[in-house]
Each structure stands twice: as structure tokens, then as C-alpha cells.
Write a protein that holds these residues in place. Structure first.
Motif, PDB file in Angstrom:
ATOM      1  N   SER A 197      19.165 -10.651  53.849  1.00  0.00           N
ATOM      2  CA  SER A 197      19.549 -12.004  53.446  1.00  0.00           C
ATOM      3  C   SER A 197      19.531 -12.990  54.612  1.00  0.00           C
ATOM      4  O   SER A 197      19.627 -14.182  54.420  1.00  0.00           O
ATOM      5  N   SER A 198      19.416 -12.453  55.839  1.00  0.00           N
ATOM      6  CA  SER A 198      19.401 -13.364  56.975  1.00  0.00           C
ATOM      7  C   SER A 198      17.983 -13.765  57.373  1.00  0.00           C
ATOM      8  O   SER A 198      17.775 -14.366  58.402  1.00  0.00           O
ATOM      9  N   LYS A 199      16.996 -13.408  56.547  1.00  0.00           N
ATOM     10  CA  LYS A 199      15.614 -13.793  56.820  1.00  0.00           C
ATOM     11  C   LYS A 199      15.161 -14.832  55.805  1.00  0.00           C
ATOM     12  O   LYS A 199      15.619 -14.856  54.670  1.00  0.00           O
ATOM     13  N   LEU A 200      14.216 -15.660  56.235  1.00  0.00           N
ATOM     14  CA  LEU A 200      13.683 -16.681  55.339  1.00  0.00           C
ATOM     15  C   LEU A 200      12.231 -16.954  55.698  1.00  0.00           C
ATOM     16  O   LEU A 200      11.872 -17.006  56.875  1.00  0.00           O
ATOM     17  N   ILE A 201      11.397 -17.143  54.661  1.00  0.00           N
ATOM     18  CA  ILE A 201      10.009 -17.555  54.857  1.00  0.00           C
ATOM     19  C   ILE A 201       9.861 -18.966  54.296  1.00  0.00           C
ATOM     20  O   ILE A 201      10.235 -19.225  53.147  1.00  0.00           O
ATOM     21  N   VAL A 202       9.362 -19.869  55.140  1.00  0.00           N
ATOM     22  CA  VAL A 202       9.076 -21.233  54.684  1.00  0.00           C
ATOM     23  C   VAL A 202       7.581 -21.466  54.849  1.00  0.00           C
ATOM     24  O   VAL A 202       6.994 -21.133  55.876  1.00  0.00           O
ATOM     25  N   SER A 247      10.099  -7.410  43.645  1.00  0.00           N
ATOM     26  CA  SER A 247      11.289  -7.017  44.412  1.00  0.00           C
ATOM     27  C   SER A 247      11.227  -7.506  45.863  1.00  0.00           C
ATOM     28  O   SER A 247      12.008  -7.029  46.699  1.00  0.00           O
ATOM     29  N   TYR A 248      10.332  -8.424  46.169  1.00  0.00           N
ATOM     30  CA  TYR A 248      10.139  -8.859  47.558  1.00  0.00           C
ATOM     31  C   TYR A 248      11.484  -9.233  48.189  1.00  0.00           C
ATOM     32  O   TYR A 248      12.283  -9.958  47.592  1.00  0.00           O
ATOM     33  N   SER A 249      11.722  -8.734  49.410  1.00  0.00           N
ATOM     34  CA  SER A 249      13.079  -8.739  49.973  1.00  0.00           C
ATOM     35  C   SER A 249      13.479 -10.018  50.706  1.00  0.00           C
ATOM     36  O   SER A 249      14.587 -10.107  51.210  1.00  0.00           O
ATOM     37  N   ILE A 250      12.590 -11.011  50.768  1.00  0.00           N
ATOM     38  CA  ILE A 250      12.901 -12.231  51.535  1.00  0.00           C
ATOM     39  C   ILE A 250      12.645 -13.459  50.657  1.00  0.00           C
ATOM     40  O   ILE A 250      11.597 -13.561  50.036  1.00  0.00           O
ATOM     41  N   PRO A 251      13.590 -14.411  50.616  1.00  0.00           N
ATOM     42  CA  PRO A 251      13.331 -15.646  49.866  1.00  0.00           C
ATOM     43  C   PRO A 251      12.183 -16.430  50.509  1.00  0.00           C
ATOM     44  O   PRO A 251      12.025 -16.422  51.733  1.00  0.00           O
ATOM     45  N   ILE A 252      11.401 -17.106  49.667  1.00  0.00           N
ATOM     46  CA  ILE A 252      10.269 -17.913  50.141  1.00  0.00           C
ATOM     47  C   ILE A 252      10.443 -19.333  49.615  1.00  0.00           C
ATOM     48  O   ILE A 252      10.650 -19.544  48.412  1.00  0.00           O
ATOM     49  N   ILE A 253      10.370 -20.296  50.526  1.00  0.00           N
ATOM     50  CA  ILE A 253      10.421 -21.707  50.130  1.00  0.00           C
ATOM     51  C   ILE A 253       9.038 -22.294  50.354  1.00  0.00           C
ATOM     52  O   ILE A 253       8.459 -22.135  51.431  1.00  0.00           O
ATOM     53  N   LEU A 254       8.523 -22.964  49.340  1.00  0.00           N
ATOM     54  CA  LEU A 254       7.178 -23.509  49.398  1.00  0.00           C
ATOM     55  C   LEU A 254       7.234 -25.027  49.253  1.00  0.00           C
ATOM     56  O   LEU A 254       7.723 -25.539  48.244  1.00  0.00           O
ATOM     57  N   VAL A 255       6.770 -25.732  50.276  1.00  0.00           N
ATOM     58  CA  VAL A 255       6.741 -27.196  50.253  1.00  0.00           C
ATOM     59  C   VAL A 255       5.281 -27.631  50.189  1.00  0.00           C
ATOM     60  O   VAL A 255       4.525 -27.443  51.143  1.00  0.00           O
ATOM     61  N   LEU A 256       4.898 -28.171  49.037  1.00  0.00           N
ATOM     62  CA  LEU A 256       3.523 -28.644  48.849  1.00  0.00           C
ATOM     63  C   LEU A 256       3.540 -30.133  48.569  1.00  0.00           C
ATOM     64  O   LEU A 256       4.331 -30.604  47.744  1.00  0.00           O
ATOM     65  N   HIS A 257       2.675 -30.854  49.254  1.00  0.00           N
ATOM     66  CA  HIS A 257       2.533 -32.275  48.931  1.00  0.00           C
ATOM     67  C   HIS A 257       1.860 -32.378  47.576  1.00  0.00           C
ATOM     68  O   HIS A 257       0.897 -31.674  47.310  1.00  0.00           O
ATOM     69  N   ARG A 258       2.380 -33.248  46.735  1.00  0.00           N
ATOM     70  CA  ARG A 258       1.723 -33.481  45.454  1.00  0.00           C
ATOM     71  C   ARG A 258       1.801 -34.950  45.110  1.00  0.00           C
ATOM     72  O   ARG A 258       2.554 -35.698  45.725  1.00  0.00           O
ATOM     73  N   LEU A 259       1.050 -35.335  44.123  1.00  0.00           N
ATOM     74  CA  LEU A 259       1.052 -36.740  43.731  1.00  0.00           C
ATOM     75  C   LEU A 259       2.446 -37.118  43.262  1.00  0.00           C
ATOM     76  O   LEU A 259       3.118 -36.341  42.589  1.00  0.00           O
ATOM     77  N   ARG A 260       2.882 -38.332  43.603  1.00  0.00           N
ATOM     78  CA  ARG A 260       4.259 -38.741  43.297  1.00  0.00           C
ATOM     79  C   ARG A 260       4.597 -38.683  41.814  1.00  0.00           C
ATOM     80  O   ARG A 260       5.717 -38.421  41.444  1.00  0.00           O
ATOM     81  N   ILE A 269      -2.435 -13.240  56.264  1.00  0.00           N
ATOM     82  CA  ILE A 269      -1.073 -13.752  56.009  1.00  0.00           C
ATOM     83  C   ILE A 269      -0.405 -12.899  54.928  1.00  0.00           C
ATOM     84  O   ILE A 269       0.757 -12.519  55.043  1.00  0.00           O
ATOM     85  N   LYS A 270      -1.174 -12.568  53.879  1.00  0.00           N
ATOM     86  CA  LYS A 270      -0.627 -11.746  52.799  1.00  0.00           C
ATOM     87  C   LYS A 270      -0.214 -10.371  53.334  1.00  0.00           C
ATOM     88  O   LYS A 270       0.881  -9.889  53.051  1.00  0.00           O
ATOM     89  N   GLU A 271      -1.070  -9.737  54.150  1.00  0.00           N
ATOM     90  CA  GLU A 271      -0.732  -8.446  54.763  1.00  0.00           C
ATOM     91  C   GLU A 271       0.521  -8.563  55.616  1.00  0.00           C
ATOM     92  O   GLU A 271       1.392  -7.690  55.598  1.00  0.00           O
ATOM     93  N   PHE A 272       0.604  -9.637  56.386  1.00  0.00           N
ATOM     94  CA  PHE A 272       1.759  -9.858  57.252  1.00  0.00           C
ATOM     95  C   PHE A 272       3.049  -9.961  56.422  1.00  0.00           C
ATOM     96  O   PHE A 272       4.056  -9.323  56.731  1.00  0.00           O
ATOM     97  N   LEU A 273       3.002 -10.731  55.330  1.00  0.00           N
ATOM     98  CA  LEU A 273       4.196 -10.871  54.485  1.00  0.00           C
ATOM     99  C   LEU A 273       4.580  -9.531  53.858  1.00  0.00           C
ATOM    100  O   LEU A 273       5.754  -9.188  53.755  1.00  0.00           O
ATOM    101  N   LEU A 274       3.571  -8.758  53.442  1.00  0.00           N
ATOM    102  CA  LEU A 274       3.869  -7.436  52.876  1.00  0.00           C
ATOM    103  C   LEU A 274       4.515  -6.534  53.941  1.00  0.00           C
ATOM    104  O   LEU A 274       5.410  -5.738  53.622  1.00  0.00           O
ATOM    105  N   SER A 275       4.108  -6.675  55.193  1.00  0.00           N
ATOM    106  CA  SER A 275       4.673  -5.841  56.265  1.00  0.00           C
ATOM    107  C   SER A 275       6.147  -6.193  56.542  1.00  0.00           C
ATOM    108  O   SER A 275       6.888  -5.368  57.058  1.00  0.00           O
ATOM    109  N   LEU A 276       6.563  -7.413  56.198  1.00  0.00           N
ATOM    110  CA  LEU A 276       7.971  -7.824  56.406  1.00  0.00           C
ATOM    111  C   LEU A 276       8.885  -7.306  55.291  1.00  0.00           C
ATOM    112  O   LEU A 276      10.108  -7.272  55.460  1.00  0.00           O
TER     113      LEU A 276
END
Length: 190
Positions: A4-9, A30-43, A180-187
Motif C-alpha cells: 500500500s505504500s507504493k504508487l504508479i502514476v 489482482s495487481y498489487s499497486i494502485p495506478i493513477i492515469l492522467v490523460l489530457h483530453r478535450l475539455r 514498460i508493461k514487463e516492468f510493471l508486471l515485475s513490480l
């Protein structure tokens, strides 16, 4: 270290939706780390982004809500027209203050806030995009001891965003989407 002390942004703009879907689509529910995704989009673009991600991912997909905790197994999408911040108790707060880098949500705002709360346990990933938003936030994560990853500019649909990060962070890891996908799976902690 408790999971719970890890975060992916993760952040992106032009080309970032496709890149983030490719990165996230095989992560287990069951991925063990929360992921926050910030994407620019049309207003004026409403909700459909959440539906697109929910259809293609195994993870739970939710738009960030005020005071909600960041939980494992979830991808949290920054809502249109709000900056996403993290509080010390690992809950979200939404802010509709001025745009940063012509953007709201701003990747820099979320990355900086995440690093202030999670420090060296923050993983920041910057994907394809046409602006420089995200590079100073990613540098801040790196300076706080976290991990800075930029999508390989040669692969990105628009190289400006990841290239800006690479230029400003000497220790930035450069990875293509598959890596990047492999890296996230390794975490992931089973």
C-alpha cells in the motif's frame, strides 16, 4: 515494504490513450499497486474514456472521486477539468484551480503530489504527448528517490512529452511500451 505504500502514476497526451491501453491491458485484476492515469483530453469530452478502459482492462477502472482511497487492482482516471492530488492518508482530492502547462488535469500537478506523499515508492511513467506537461513532475519524482520512466520517443506517436522528460532527467529510464508493461508486471507482488 507494504504494497500500500507504493504508487504508479502515468501521464500522456496525444497518443497517450493508445500507449496506456497497451501498457495496462495485460496487468492482472489482482495487481498489487494502485495506478493513477492522467490523460489530457478535450475539455468538453465526457466520460467515454472510462468505458473504453473498462472494456479493455482486467483492472477495475474508475474516475477519481474526492476523498476516495487509492487501492490496488485499480486504474484511476483523472476527471476532465480537475487536477488530481494525493493526501497524506493516501486518499484523493480534486482541485479546479488554474491550468498548468495549458492543462487541467495537469500531469505535473499529480506527479508532484504523488512524490510528496509516496516519495521513493513512486513510479512515474510519461507516455506520448505533444506538450511538455509531466517532465518537471517526473523530474520531481526522480529527485525524491522514485523511479522515472519515459516512453521511447522513437516509438511514441508524438515524441515531445517523453523527450522533454529525457532531456531534463539524467537518470530517466527509456522504455518502449512492451518493456514498460514487463516492468510493471515485475513490480507486482503475488
Amino acid at each position: 515494504m507494504p504494497t500500500s505504500s507504493k504508487l504508479i502514476v502515468m501521464g500522456g497526451s496525444w497518443g497517450g490513450i493508445q500507449a496506456s491501453l497497451s501498457v495496462l491491458k495485460d496487468l492482472p485484476a489482482s495487481y498489487s499497486i494502485p495506478i493513477i492515469l492522467v490523460l489530457h483530453r478535450l475539455r468538453n469530452q465526457e466520460g467515454s474514456l472510462q468505458e473504453v478502459f473498462a472494456r479493455k482492462l482486467l483492472l477495475q477502472v474508475a474516475e477519481v472521486e474526492e476523498k476516495e482511497p487509492a487501492l490496488p487492482g485499480h486504474v484511476y482516471l483523472a476527471p476532465a477539468n480537475y487536477h488530481v492530488l494525493l493526501e497524506k492518508d493516501h486518499t484523493f482530492s480534486l482541485d479546479d484551480s488554474e491550468q498548468e502547462n495549458y492543462s487541467r488535469p495537469s500531469i505535473d500537478v499529480t506527479f508532484t503530489s504523488a512524490a510528496d506523499v509516496f516519495g521513493e515508492n513512486t513510479v512515474g511513467i510519461l507516455l506520448s504527448g505533444a506538450s511538455r506537461d509531466g517532465s518537471s513532475g517526473l523530474k520531481y519524482i526522480f529527485e525524491k528517490g522514485g523511479m522515472a520512466v519515459a516512453q521511447d520517443p522513437h516509438e511514441a506517436e508524438v515524441a515531445t512529452m517523453p523527450q522533454a522528460a529525457i532531456d531534463s532527467i539524467p537518470g530517466c529510464s527509456i522504455m518502449n511500451v512492451a518493456r514498460i508493461k514487463e516492468f510493471l508486471l515485475s513490480l507486482h507482488e503475488h
